[in-house]
Scaffold this motif. Structure first.
Motif, mmCIF file in Angstrom:
data_model
loop_
_atom_site.group_PDB
_atom_site.id
_atom_site.type_symbol
_atom_site.label_atom_id
_atom_site.label_comp_id
_atom_site.label_asym_id
_atom_site.label_seq_id
_atom_site.Cartn_x
_atom_site.Cartn_y
_atom_site.Cartn_z
ATOM 1 N N PHE A 92 35.446 14.039 4.110
ATOM 2 C CA PHE A 92 34.045 13.870 3.719
ATOM 3 C C PHE A 92 33.134 13.670 4.927
ATOM 4 N N ASP A 93 33.662 13.911 6.118
ATOM 5 C CA ASP A 93 32.866 13.793 7.338
ATOM 6 C C ASP A 93 32.012 15.053 7.497
ATOM 7 N N LEU A 94 30.699 14.923 7.292
ATOM 8 C CA LEU A 94 29.817 16.088 7.354
ATOM 9 C C LEU A 94 29.735 16.655 8.769
ATOM 10 N N ASN A 95 29.792 15.792 9.780
ATOM 11 C CA ASN A 95 29.772 16.294 11.153
ATOM 12 C C ASN A 95 31.029 17.110 11.443
ATOM 13 N N GLY A 96 32.156 16.638 10.924
ATOM 14 C CA GLY A 96 33.389 17.400 11.094
ATOM 15 C C GLY A 96 33.335 18.735 10.386
ATOM 16 N N LEU A 97 32.760 18.746 9.163
ATOM 17 C CA LEU A 97 32.626 19.997 8.430
ATOM 18 C C LEU A 97 31.709 20.962 9.171
ATOM 19 N N ARG A 98 30.637 20.435 9.768
ATOM 20 C CA ARG A 98 29.732 21.284 10.539
ATOM 21 C C ARG A 98 30.462 21.893 11.745
ATOM 22 N N ALA A 99 31.309 21.086 12.389
ATOM 23 C CA ALA A 99 32.080 21.605 13.523
ATOM 24 C C ALA A 99 33.073 22.668 13.076
ATOM 25 N N VAL A 100 33.675 22.486 11.899
ATOM 26 C CA VAL A 100 34.619 23.477 11.381
ATOM 27 C C VAL A 100 33.922 24.802 11.122
ATOM 28 N N LEU A 101 32.714 24.749 10.584
ATOM 29 C CA LEU A 101 31.983 25.976 10.275
ATOM 30 C C LEU A 101 31.655 26.776 11.526
ATOM 31 N N GLU A 102 31.669 26.132 12.692
ATOM 32 C CA GLU A 102 31.378 26.834 13.933
ATOM 33 C C GLU A 102 32.618 27.458 14.555
ATOM 34 N N THR A 103 33.790 27.228 13.969
ATOM 35 C CA THR A 103 35.025 27.801 14.488
ATOM 36 C C THR A 103 35.338 29.128 13.799
ATOM 37 N N LYS A 104 36.281 29.848 14.395
ATOM 38 C CA LYS A 104 36.683 31.138 13.823
ATOM 39 C C LYS A 104 37.319 30.960 12.451
ATOM 40 N N THR A 105 38.126 29.920 12.293
ATOM 41 C CA THR A 105 38.760 29.675 10.998
ATOM 42 C C THR A 105 37.730 29.314 9.943
ATOM 43 N N GLY A 106 36.776 28.449 10.304
ATOM 44 C CA GLY A 106 35.723 28.092 9.356
ATOM 45 C C GLY A 106 34.913 29.289 8.927
ATOM 46 N N ALA A 107 34.576 30.159 9.880
ATOM 47 C CA ALA A 107 33.822 31.371 9.535
ATOM 48 C C ALA A 107 34.629 32.275 8.610
ATOM 49 N N SER A 108 35.943 32.341 8.816
ATOM 50 C CA SER A 108 36.785 33.176 7.952
ATOM 51 C C SER A 108 36.834 32.622 6.535
ATOM 52 N N LEU A 109 36.946 31.298 6.402
ATOM 53 C CA LEU A 109 36.986 30.706 5.070
ATOM 54 C C LEU A 109 35.665 30.887 4.334
ATOM 55 N N VAL A 110 34.545 30.718 5.045
ATOM 56 C CA VAL A 110 33.239 30.944 4.412
ATOM 57 C C VAL A 110 33.083 32.405 4.016
ATOM 58 N N SER A 111 33.512 33.312 4.883
ATOM 59 C CA SER A 111 33.450 34.743 4.547
ATOM 60 C C SER A 111 34.287 35.056 3.313
ATOM 61 N N ARG A 112 35.430 34.396 3.187
ATOM 62 C CA ARG A 112 36.279 34.614 2.013
ATOM 63 C C ARG A 112 35.572 34.171 0.740
ATOM 64 N N LEU A 113 34.871 33.034 0.812
ATOM 65 C CA LEU A 113 34.133 32.554 -0.354
ATOM 66 C C LEU A 113 33.029 33.532 -0.747
ATOM 67 N N LEU A 114 32.333 34.086 0.245
ATOM 68 C CA LEU A 114 31.285 35.067 -0.053
ATOM 69 C C LEU A 114 31.884 36.321 -0.691
ATOM 70 N N LEU A 115 33.021 36.762 -0.179
ATOM 71 C CA LEU A 115 33.675 37.939 -0.752
ATOM 72 C C LEU A 115 34.198 37.645 -2.157
ATOM 73 N N LEU A 116 34.585 36.407 -2.409
ATOM 74 C CA LEU A 116 35.020 36.049 -3.761
ATOM 75 C C LEU A 116 33.849 36.099 -4.737
ATOM 76 N N GLY A 117 32.632 35.870 -4.242
ATOM 77 C CA GLY A 117 31.460 36.071 -5.093
ATOM 78 C C GLY A 117 31.329 37.521 -5.503
ATOM 79 N N ALA A 118 31.545 38.439 -4.543
ATOM 80 C CA ALA A 118 31.537 39.867 -4.882
ATOM 81 C C ALA A 118 32.689 40.209 -5.819
ATOM 82 N N ALA A 119 33.842 39.557 -5.630
ATOM 83 C CA ALA A 119 34.982 39.795 -6.516
ATOM 84 C C ALA A 119 34.673 39.337 -7.942
ATOM 85 N N ALA A 120 33.905 38.260 -8.083
ATOM 86 C CA ALA A 120 33.530 37.797 -9.424
ATOM 87 C C ALA A 120 32.676 38.846 -10.135
#
Length: 660
Positions: free
Chosen positions: A233-261
């Protein structure tokens, strides 16, 4: 008739009774795999440190440096140096010292450190998304007692690591069933788009993949850091994750799952209704077509929509698969530009085969009206998928192993052998399923009634249904009617022995596929054999391994005033070709010693090469450097360093190093 129906019924009861036991066995096996596997050993590994582990140095170093086999992500808190009392003595500033193929990071130390044993604890995230960590000690002057305990918990381990691993498995399983289910409907049985059991299967797979991706995103901070669930639940940690390659991949997957829906909504909405309307058209009634020929009635009315769904589904599926390829093993190491598209093909082939297998099992169990031609079509799809899996799998094995010895000498190789064995067993069971499919085809060609339908009471169907005034009685009658309909569907399903045999063999395939997917999940979290062997070779021949800086310390005494000290020399990367040379001169008290002149010469006696003279440029107080130092051949090179402390006081010290 009664006896014939009772036998399949008894077999069905036995199979139903075995399902909970089978689920318990599979759950126990999965738990064993996730808890016994090493906690996310990754591609990158620590290859060197300065000071080295267990080293005893005469004077306090100005910094601590770490070298890695692959690119890693670090921050100011990634390297901690603690004194014997457990106090932090580093400045907290991360130094990026990477150059070319050399991956090195460091942190500066406070000046004036007293003697004793110091502890270095470090943590990083490998380029393939897995966390790595470690600790070692060095001593100044002489070893001493220390109150610091080396950490035993590895990054990515503990309960958070297990939860993250379960989420990874759920993500792979959800992706396989989602893509494989949709592919089965579009390629093998288009009328399945209107079947409620298949709709539920695909939607649940989408929900599973989405929930698993969100879980991985939330757990990423504690997984790569403290290992505590509270940090999720650390928002600063989540913000740091979103700036990494893995975080960007997970967010991209969520966006693509919206298209899949949206894709799923069209597939089970507009597309299913058009197929039902086409099937109910008057020209299709009484046409006398056989079941195989009329498998997808009304295809001409939905051909454009089918083509659009096929193209859109392929693009979305490949995009979701790319979120793994761009952030894990395929994105690092050799030939990454080739490995990433190969990994995408591998994932799509797995989904088409194993996900389609799960869909076929549901269809055989819950959709008695499925045509035999659909089973034959899936047999072709499965064959093509296995061919793609074989080709891409061989390439991935070569890329990640590098040698035959890594096949049995590393955890990655042994897991790969286990995976290949499971695939072989799965193919054997699939061969049995193919035989049942052939028997279905033979029965379809030789038997007139291709679908067995239980007798129905037509008079009861035509009689007007009187709804009782009592709501409870009405609900009871509704449940009875539903039970009769389910019983009739089961009689229809179990009246075909070939279909029953196929269903059982497919169930066995699905059970093996569950275990295979678990092994694959653990395999993707294990350090590849090629990296393990490279790390071992670095440890045995550190001075001769390419892409690893050579460091030597040369004490000197010119005999004059301020003529004592030492020269630290670093040759990077320490191999044939262009190198970068750094020299630091220090007085006995550890302070920089600004000498009037310092010269270097390189000699290779075995080949009568040299001496090759070099005068480095002054880069700062007590620091000289030179780039583009060319060493033409490999071998034992002698490095002569000439130090001048005054107009008349100078000396030459030398060291022999091995250049690879």
């Amino acid at each position: 008739m009664t006896a014939t129906a009772s036998a399949p019924s008894a077999a069905r009861v036995r199979a139903t009774a075995l399902l909970p036991r089978l689920a318990l066995v599979l759950a126990t096996l999965l738990a064993t795999l996730f808890t016994a596997a090493s906690p996310a050993t990754a591609h990158a590994a620590l290859t060197a440190s300065d000071p080295q582990d267990g080293a005893v140095v005469a004077t306090a170093p100005s910094q601590v440096t770490l070298s890695f086999s692959e690119q890693v992500a670090m921050d100011g808190d990634s390297i901690r140096v603690l004194d014997p009392q457990g106090r932090r003595v580093d400045t907290g500033e991360l130094r990026d010292m990477c150059s070319g193929n050399v991956i090195r990071y460091g942190t500066a130390l406070h000046s004036g450190l007293p003697g004793g044993t110091y502890t270095v604890a470090w943590q990083a995230v490998s380029a393939d998304s897995h966390p790595i960590s470690g600790a070692f000690t060095f001593s100044i002057g002489a070893p001493s007692a220390t109150s610091v305990t080396l950490p035993t918990r590895q990054a990515g381990g503990g309960p958070v690591g297990i939860a993250y691993g379960v989420a990874r498995y759920a993500a792979y399983a959800g992706f396989s069933v989602l893509v494989g289910g949709c592919a089965f409907i579009l390629l093998c049985w288009r009328r399945g788009a209107a079947q409620r059991p298949l709709q539920k299967l695909v939607v649940r797979a989408w929900v599973t993949l989405t929930a698993a991706t969100l879980t991985m995103l939330v757990l990423r901070t504690p997984y790569t850091g403290s290992g505590k669930f509270a940090d999720a639940f650390d928002l600063n940690g989540l913000r740091a994750v979103l700036e990494t390659k893995t975080g960007a991949s997970l967010v991209s997957r969520l966006l693509l799952l919206g298209a899949a829906a949206l894709f799923i909504a069209v597939l089970f909405g507009v597309y299913a209704r058009r197929l039902q309307a086409s099937a109910a058209a008057p020209q299709d009634k009484g046409s006398g077509k056989g079941e195989g020929a009329g498998a997808d009635a009304g295809d001409t009315d939905t051909s454009d929509l089918t083509f659009g769904l096929a193209i859109g589904g392929t693009v979305v599926s490949a995009g979701i698969a790319a979120t793994w390829a761009l952030s894990e093993h395929a994105s690092t190491g050799i030939q990454s530009a080739v490995a990433m598209p190969v990994d995408i093909l591998h994932l799509l082939a797995v989904a088409a085969w194993l996900g389609g297998l799960a869909t076929l099992l549901v269809a055989l169990h819950s959709a008695p009206g499925m045509e035999r031609e659909a089973v034959r079509r899936f047999s072709t799809v499965a064959f093509v998928s296995v061919v793609v899996l074989a080709v891409t799998g061989v390439y991935q094995a070569w890329r990640q192993l590098g040698s035959w010895s890594a096949l049995t000498g590393t955890d990655y190789g042994r897991l790969l052998v286990l995976k290949v064995g499971l695939v072989a067993v799965l193919l054997g069971v699939a061969w049995l399923s193919r035989k049942w499919t052939g028997r279905l085809a033979v029965s379809a060609d030789t038997a007139k009634p291709v679908k067995v339908v239980a007798p129905r009471d037509v008079s009861r169907e035509t009689e007007p249904v009187t709804v009782p005034a009592d709501p409870r009685r009405a609900a009871q009658l509704a449940r009875q009617r539903a039970a009769r309909e389910r019983a009739q569907e089961k009689r229809v399903r179990d009246s075909d022995p070939d279909r029953t045999g196929l269903r059982r063999s497919v169930l066995a395939e699905a059970g093996i596929a569950v275990v295979l997917l678990a092994v694959t999940t653990v395999l993707t979290s294990t350090e590849p054999g090629r990296a393990v062997e490279q790390e071992a070779s670095r440890g045995s021949t550190a001075a001769a391994v390419p892409d690893r800086a050579i460091k030597v310390t040369l004490p000197f005494d010119t005999g004059g005033r301020n003529g004592k000290g030492e020269v630290r020399l670093e040759l990077d990367p320490g191999r044939v070709g262009a190198n970068t040379l750094h020299l630091w001169a220090e007085a006995p008290d550890g302070k920089p010693l600004d000498l009037p002149e310092i010269k270097v010469a390189f000699t290779l006696p075995a080949k009568d090469i040299g001496p090759l003279p070099l005068i480095p440029d002054r880069a700062g107080p007590g620091h000289w450097s030179s780039s583009g130092v060319q060493l033409p051949l490999a071998g034992e090179w002698r490095i002569d360093v000439t130090v001048r402390s005054s107009d008349i006081d100078q000396t030459t010290v030398q060291k022999t190093v091995k250049i690879g």
